[in-house]
Design a protein around this motif. Sequence first.
Motif, PDB file in Angstrom:
ATOM      1  N   UNK A   4       9.532  -5.172  11.901  1.00  0.00           N
ATOM      2  CA  UNK A   4       9.022  -6.473  11.449  1.00  0.00           C
ATOM      3  C   UNK A   4       8.014  -6.338  10.320  1.00  0.00           C
ATOM      4  N   UNK A   5       7.440  -5.128  10.157  1.00  0.00           N
ATOM      5  CA  UNK A   5       6.277  -4.975   9.289  1.00  0.00           C
ATOM      6  C   UNK A   5       6.569  -5.301   7.828  1.00  0.00           C
ATOM      7  N   UNK A   6       7.708  -4.850   7.330  1.00  0.00           N
ATOM      8  CA  UNK A   6       8.040  -5.150   5.931  1.00  0.00           C
ATOM      9  C   UNK A   6       8.092  -6.652   5.706  1.00  0.00           C
ATOM     10  N   UNK A   7       8.700  -7.337   6.677  1.00  0.00           N
ATOM     11  CA  UNK A   7       8.759  -8.795   6.583  1.00  0.00           C
ATOM     12  C   UNK A   7       7.357  -9.395   6.669  1.00  0.00           C
ATOM     13  N   UNK A   8       6.541  -8.861   7.580  1.00  0.00           N
ATOM     14  CA  UNK A   8       5.184  -9.384   7.748  1.00  0.00           C
ATOM     15  C   UNK A   8       4.361  -9.189   6.478  1.00  0.00           C
ATOM     16  N   UNK A   9       4.496  -8.027   5.862  1.00  0.00           N
ATOM     17  CA  UNK A   9       3.758  -7.772   4.617  1.00  0.00           C
ATOM     18  C   UNK A   9       4.200  -8.743   3.528  1.00  0.00           C
ATOM     19  N   UNK A  10       5.502  -8.999   3.481  1.00  0.00           N
ATOM     20  CA  UNK A  10       6.021  -9.982   2.510  1.00  0.00           C
ATOM     21  C   UNK A  10       5.451 -11.360   2.804  1.00  0.00           C
ATOM     22  N   UNK A  11       5.395 -11.723   4.103  1.00  0.00           N
ATOM     23  CA  UNK A  11       4.869 -13.026   4.481  1.00  0.00           C
ATOM     24  C   UNK A  11       3.373 -13.143   4.174  1.00  0.00           C
ATOM     25  N   UNK A  12       2.625 -12.064   4.389  1.00  0.00           N
ATOM     26  CA  UNK A  12       1.202 -12.080   4.042  1.00  0.00           C
ATOM     27  C   UNK A  12       1.007 -12.295   2.553  1.00  0.00           C
ATOM     28  N   UNK A  13       1.812 -11.581   1.748  1.00  0.00           N
ATOM     29  CA  UNK A  13       1.705 -11.736   0.291  1.00  0.00           C
ATOM     30  C   UNK A  13       2.052 -13.163  -0.114  1.00  0.00           C
TER      31      UNK A  13
END
Length: 764
Positions: free
Chosen positions: A155-164
């Motif tokens: 999930x982390x790659x998606x989460x980092x994208x969502x944070x950005x």
Amino acid sequence: MSYRVAVRSLCEFTAKQGDLDLRFTPSPSAQEGIVGHGLVTGRRGAGYEREVALEGRYGELLVRGRADGYDPALNRLEEIKTYRGDLARQPANHRALHWAQARVYGWLLCRSRNLPAIELALVYFDVASQKETLLLERRDAEELRAFFEAQCQAFLTWAEQELAHREARDRALAELRFPYPNFRPGQRQLAEAVYKAACTGTHLMAQAPTGIGKTLATLFPQLKACPGQKLDKLFFLAAKTSGRRLALDALATLGRGRPLRVLELTARDKACEHPDLACHGESCPLARGFYDRLPEARAAALETPFLDQARLREVAQAHRVCPYYLGQELARWVDVTVGDYNYYFDLTALLHGLTQANQWRVGVLVDEAHNLLERGRGMYSAELDQRDLRAARRQAPAELKKPLERIQRAWSALAREQVRPYEVKEELPGKLLAALQQAIGAINDFLADAPAGLDVELQAFYFDMLQFCRLAELFDRHSLFDCSLLPPDRRGRAASRLCLRNVLPAPFLAPRLAQARSAVLFSATLSPRRFYADTLGLPTNSVWLEADSPFRAEQLSVRIARHISTRYGDRAASLEPIVELLARQYRERPGNYLAFFSSFDYLRQVSALLAERHPDIPFWEQTRSMEEDARQAFIERFQAGGRGIGFAVLGGAFGEGIDLPGERLIGAFIATLGLPQVNPVNEEFKTRLAALFGSGYDYAYLYPGLQKVVQAAGRVIRTPQDEGVVHLIDDRFARPQVRRLLPSWWRIEEDAQLTCSSSSQHVV
């Protein structure tokens, strides 16, 4: 900045795979789920811990949630799931999701309490038999840690994208400016009130005239407040397609060049590509492998920030997934969702459920909020027709005939006790409800093995049963249970109709409004304030605003025809004076007019007499059950420079939500107070509302009627340049208690003719 995700959302993102499969649904209702959880945990020992709050980090990811229960004596963590039907028919991907949740909770508990190992249990509770099925596995903490980290890493790659995205979105919204050089009169006042409500976490009721740009005046300040108030989502809820369209147009302007994700949600019947197929992989090609193709479809969709119905369908077709369920998935990841009221206020509303599960901070905008009363009543009402049961039985497969026959027997026994054609029952029918529940369980079992689904009549009755049983669990003083005897059919068989009829939606709406950081309910007609606050469930500390009108009294001539009575008993005598009033006004100022009546019969009587007495005056009529193209043709008759009178029913498709500025419409005739029909149902409403609020007649008849009148009159003046006339045709419009409910900026004139003799015999 951490990215917060609920355990359920994390697992749904990482562990769902395979087909979209709805055969093991519908799940028990929310109330049944709560009761089921309570029964399971109530059977546990004294040291059992319920609703255990847990959280843990993985990099920038903060995962949190509440485990259903933990037994320290057994060192067992339980994930409880309620269900109906045969558990053996549960799809494998449902079970995999449940185990994923249990394992994530297991690690979070091991970490928080330094446990070297733990026993995990999936507890499946059958709400019908109240039996538990226990599935167990024992896991070391290290195994669970590895599983947790694998889910988080996925999930982390998606989460980092969502944070950005969130950071970019908030920067852009902090710099957002109003898209036009100036506000319209009254528009700034409304925008400032909405911004203040968003920043203080209060709820606002705003009455603002048509034509000031309410949609933009509510969206702009809510978006502007998002960064400072750390709002996760904004929901714009509309009663009609036209309201959604205005919101999407405003958002297209506000979001132009900005990283703002907008999604339009539409009804399933409008989005479904294969309405003749069942929602599972053995039937529908768009359900087959849905979760395997979802990641690419989701990523592609969010590359296009503006996802209206057309664009969403394009993405779904490109990735061969169901557009309706793709929209449901995307609701988790967009910033603004535009949809119907039911997406937040219905009993099983998607947006409200997501808000609760993910602990979002949300802003809610309710467009044309005067409609929420009747729409709310509809959402929290249910009806069963005995004729539909007979049709369902005729088409039912053999294994379902007996459960349906049990319903018939219990229903007939109830009907035999009835004396009058319409009766309100004090208690719900226990035997009938039990038979309905048994039939629902039997149909659920049947559906698990029936790829073709149900016959149309049986499916429709099945859905009616589900809604009826859900609302029966919530039955209270806010609703009535009534039974209406129906005329015998051609074979002489009697029948009846049962209704759980909501009178007051406030108890259902209030918790959903309270869930929002702030909610703004706005409309051109929200008077009197107390009526809407009471019926819609606004908190006591909500704020009221009546925005200044941009219109001058000189623009609109409002005339009361107090020499005419439109009461039912006076209608024959009213036809000729109404026709002469229409003709006189038309000849004084030829142009386009709308004439509103209380019924189609009344409308046709007046139009027929107009055609006979004044055949040179063009007119066109609204008809019953007009299709979309016919409604559009009716509106298109109102062209600048055109002439004629459009006849319509008050409260129908042309009483609100249409925009005919300038010479497209220069006047309206309203030959009714819009009062609901006096009948046994409305009289029961009056009695119940009187008991609740002390103003039964006003709450049941007067306020709803005059709201329709003001909405219809609002079609005439749409811009500060418009000029027109409104004729209020009935002597009761002259009464002080009625005039007080009309817009304060209207300058009202009364004709010089005498009041008709019959009017003195009637009260408002």
